[in-house]
Write a protein that holds these residues in place. Structure first.
Motif: not given
Length: 740
Positions: A20-30, A615-633
């Motif tokens: 499903w592409g989700f890293d975490d369960f929602r509240p009570l799902q687990e 994150g939720a930066d504006s469309p004009s934000t330059p590309v980030s050079t650091s890796s975003p957090p990885k999902s499990i998959k």
């Protein structure tokens, strides 16, 4: 029988990420998933959009054997099976619309152990032939969806659900799990008793839906009010609920005449038309469905952006479930309820024509709903409190009360005294409408004949509209200063009302404030669009619709709106980064990844937008050079690729070993180069190409690759031409040298 193992429990998260592409369960799902895996009977109450289906779908892939899901409607079963199959899960359904050959093929697949989840209506499951067949199959557990239908105390009791108690008798080794969005404590206990569950776990999630904005508006030119909401959501999906079939037809026709893409839905339509209209809405061929409450239970559409009630529902349970059709994807959505005093009498007439054995309780539910409409408490708090839960937020910032859209009367106690005095002078023998007439100075023949035009309270509020006076009376009822009694809902003062007559107590009365567009500066609706390029979102939405049409499935089964917004916000540059987006499982990454990446590439090249925005930066934000957090998959795939790159295995070989496209593997390589701080790209790109690319790097001032690509294209004559992937590899190594 409880048989959970540590391995089974830990694998649930891996399956959630991979499928499903989700890293975490929602509240009570687990907790709910854990109970199913462990084989403990359970009753689970999660609000619409809270993720009930994952609570049994994930365990079905962990446990041995086949899970059987009981669902009341064919359309709901079909949507869930389509969604599972699109994620690579072997699921099937059996229903009356299928041919005998189709049913036999499904039975053969079940015997071969190929099916992990089987969906059945309760009537089919309980047939002797089906029960006998299933006793020969290893069954892991039974999941009963819409389980409130089991209880006579529930808001949608269905007698056929009562027969499901046989499951514990015929399948003693299989656990049974009941799932519903709405159930009071009495209903939960009744479900457990009727199904003969054995020491069931009771899990009840929060009834609050923070992404929904609630508004309760006095109905005044309903069509204009409905149009005002629809026009705020051009091209988006919405539901308009009406109480009667006639209102459905009139409203749908009026909206269509104003250019709104809409269809009606009610039980009076023939089966073919009703089904076609529902399918048109689900498949986004029409934007708005106008319906009675017969429409809803079978709808698993995640991207409904607004729900409008053109009349008051008959209970808070119904309202919570019907309004909950909005925003199932977690994105901000609107819930507008238009009400009038006449709604209460409409429901009374409807209920009188039905089963009278439950009439008093049904009318109590109607009155509770009327009090919610006219109340002045935070709407989120009022709904949550009704279901016996606490609401600990001072300002929800998502209802007309907390958004300050209601004007408070300056001297509410004096105004209340005038109304309460009138009720007393009428000897507490009349209902709301009559009290309104006296207070506003009506000389109706009935009033003059009774001499009530001579009362000191007659015309006491003659400078106010009848609608305002009615609203204030209903607010006094909702705040327990007045009460409706008897067959004709006669108004009487409560002890608190008599105290208020002596100015002892606190009361709040409001009048509707002029509309300001309906949203505060920092409402959830604004937040959920932050950083999203709307034109790119629309382009991706069009591509999603095209793919859904080709595959014959609803558009949200391809990707939900939340995924599309993240794609248009982050604008990933590779399959690896696209795979990190929440809601994209491995199967969908393989099936749709390249298609959507191509759309994003084409759009961003035309508009020169930055990519891989964090994150939720504006469309004009330059590309980030650091890796975003990885999902499990994503992390697991990346680790596998990293190990091969470290051994010097080529891109093509890695692609073949992993079963991935070369472009996907290039994305993995870029991440590997960055994390391992590799400075020499010659293992993957020829020296001549490296020189040309590095010579063009100064063309980019903010880290974007497009200027480099354009500069290289203008200079090179190589065959084949230098690709974007090669530029990304060389640029990453060059940047590692500069940063060293």
């Amino acid at each position: 029988m409880v048989h959970s193992t540590q391995d089974e429990s830990s694998s649930a998260r891996e399956i959630l990420a991979q499928v499903w592409g989700f890293d975490d369960f929602r509240p009570l799902q687990e907790e709910a998933v854990g109970d199913v895996i462990a084989g403990r009977d359970s009753v689970v109450v999660l609000p619409t959009g809270g993720g009930k289906s994952l609570c049994y779908q994930v365990p079905a892939l962990v446990r041995d054997g086949m899970a059987v899901v009981v669902s009341p409607l064919i359309s709901l079963m079909k949507d869930q099976v389509d969604a599972l199959q699109s994620n690579g899960v072997a699921a099937a359904l059996v229903n009356s619309t299928q041919s005998e050959d189709q049913k036999r093929e499904t039975a053969a697949r079940i015997r071969r152990g190929e099916i992990r989840l089987l969906y059945l209506a309760p009537e089919r499951l309980l047939s002797p032939r089906t029960l006998d067949f299933l006793t020969s199959i290893p069954i892991s557990f039974f999941a009963i969806d819409e389980a409130h239908c089991v209880s006579n105390w529930g808001h949608d009791f269905r007698p056929e659900y009562r027969g499901l108690r046989v499951l514990k008798q015929r399948f003693p080794e299989a656990s049974v799990h009941a799932f519903t969005a709405t159930a009071s404590e009495r209903v939960r206990e009744d479900i457990a008793e009727q199904l003969e569950l054995r020491q069931p776990q009771m899990l009840v999630g929060s009834f609050d839906r923070p992404n929904l904005t609630y508004r309760m508006l006095r109905r005044d030119n309903a069509l204009q009010q409905i149009m005002g909401v629809v026009e705020q959501h051009p091209g988006e999906s919405g539901i308009v609920y009406c109480i009667t079939r006639k209102e459905v037809e009139q409203t749908a026709a009026a909206l269509a005449a104003r250019g709104i893409s809409t269809k009606p839905y009610h039980a009076g339509l023939d089966d073919v038309t009703r089904h076609a209209n529902q399918e048109a809405f689900i498949r986004e061929q029409v934007d708005v469905i106008v319906a009675t409450v017969a429409f809803g239970m079978g709808i698993d559409k995640s991207n409904v952006r607004f729900v409008i009630h053109a009349g008051m529902p008959k209970s808070i349970e119904h309202y919570q479930q019907e309004s909950g059709r909005a925003g199932r994807d977690g994105l901000a959505s609107q819930c507008i309820l238009l009400y009038s005093g006449g709604d209460l009498m409409t429901w009374k007439r409807i209920l009188e024509m039905g089963d009278r054995s439950n009439f008093d309780e049904a009318m109590a539910n109607v009155n509770a709903m009327a009090e919610l409409c006219s109340g002045v408490q935070c709407r989120h708090a009022a709904i949550v409190n009704y279901f016996g839960q606490e609401f600990d937020v001072d300002n929800c910032n998502a209802c007309d009360v907390c958004l300050g859209e209601l004007d408070t009367v300056d001297d509410p106690i004096t105004l209340s005294q005038k109304i309460l005095s009138n009720v007393l002078r009428l000897q507490e023998r009349f209902g709301v409408a009559y009290n309104v007439k006296v207070l506003t100075g009506s000389r109706d023949q009935k009033i003059t004949r009774a001499g009530h035009d001579q009362l000191s309270t007659h015309n006491l509020l003659g400078n106010e509209s009848a609608a305002n006076v009615r609203t204030w009376i209903e607010q006094l009822v909702s705040q327990r200063f007045l009460q409706r009694t008897g067959e004709y809902n006669v108004l009487q003062l409560t002890p608190a009302g008599r105290e208020l007559l002596h100015r002892r107590g606190t009361v709040t009365l409001t009048r509707a404030a002029p509309s300001s567009g309906g949203r505060s500066a920092k409402s959830p609706a604004v937040d959920s669009w932050e950083g999203v390029d709307r034109a790119l979102f629309d382009a991706l939405r069009a591509k999603r619709s095209e793919l859904a049409t080709e595959r014959g499935v609803p558009a949200y089964i391809v990707f939900g709106d939340a995924v599309l917004r993240d794609l248009a916000r982050i604008r990933p540059t590779s399959i690896a980064r696209l795979g990190d987006i929440r809601g994209i499982g491995q199967r969908k990454l393989e099936e749709y990844g390249e298609i959507f990446l191509t759309e994003i590439d084409a759009y961003c090249q035309q508009t020169d937008l930055s990519r891989d925005v964090a994150g939720a930066d504006s469309p004009s934000t330059p590309v980030s050079t650091s890796s975003p957090p990885k999902s499990i998959k994503g992390a697991m795939a990346q680790q596998e690729a990293d190990e091969m790159f470290a051994k010097g295995i080529s891109i093509d070989e890695v692609a073949e070993k992993m079963g991935r496209a070369s472009s996907t593997v290039c994305g993995y390589l870029s991440e590997y180069l960055r994390s391992a701080e590799i400075t020499d790209a010659s293992a993957w790109v020829s020296p001549e190409r490296i020189r040309l690319i590095e010579a063009a790097i100064p063309a980019s001032e903010d880290g974007r690759l497009k200027p480099i690509f354009e500069a290289v294209q203008s200079q090179q004559t190589l065959d084949p031409p230098i690709s974007c992937d090669e530029i990304r590899i060389v640029f990453t190594c060059w940047q590692n040298r500069v940063d060293a």
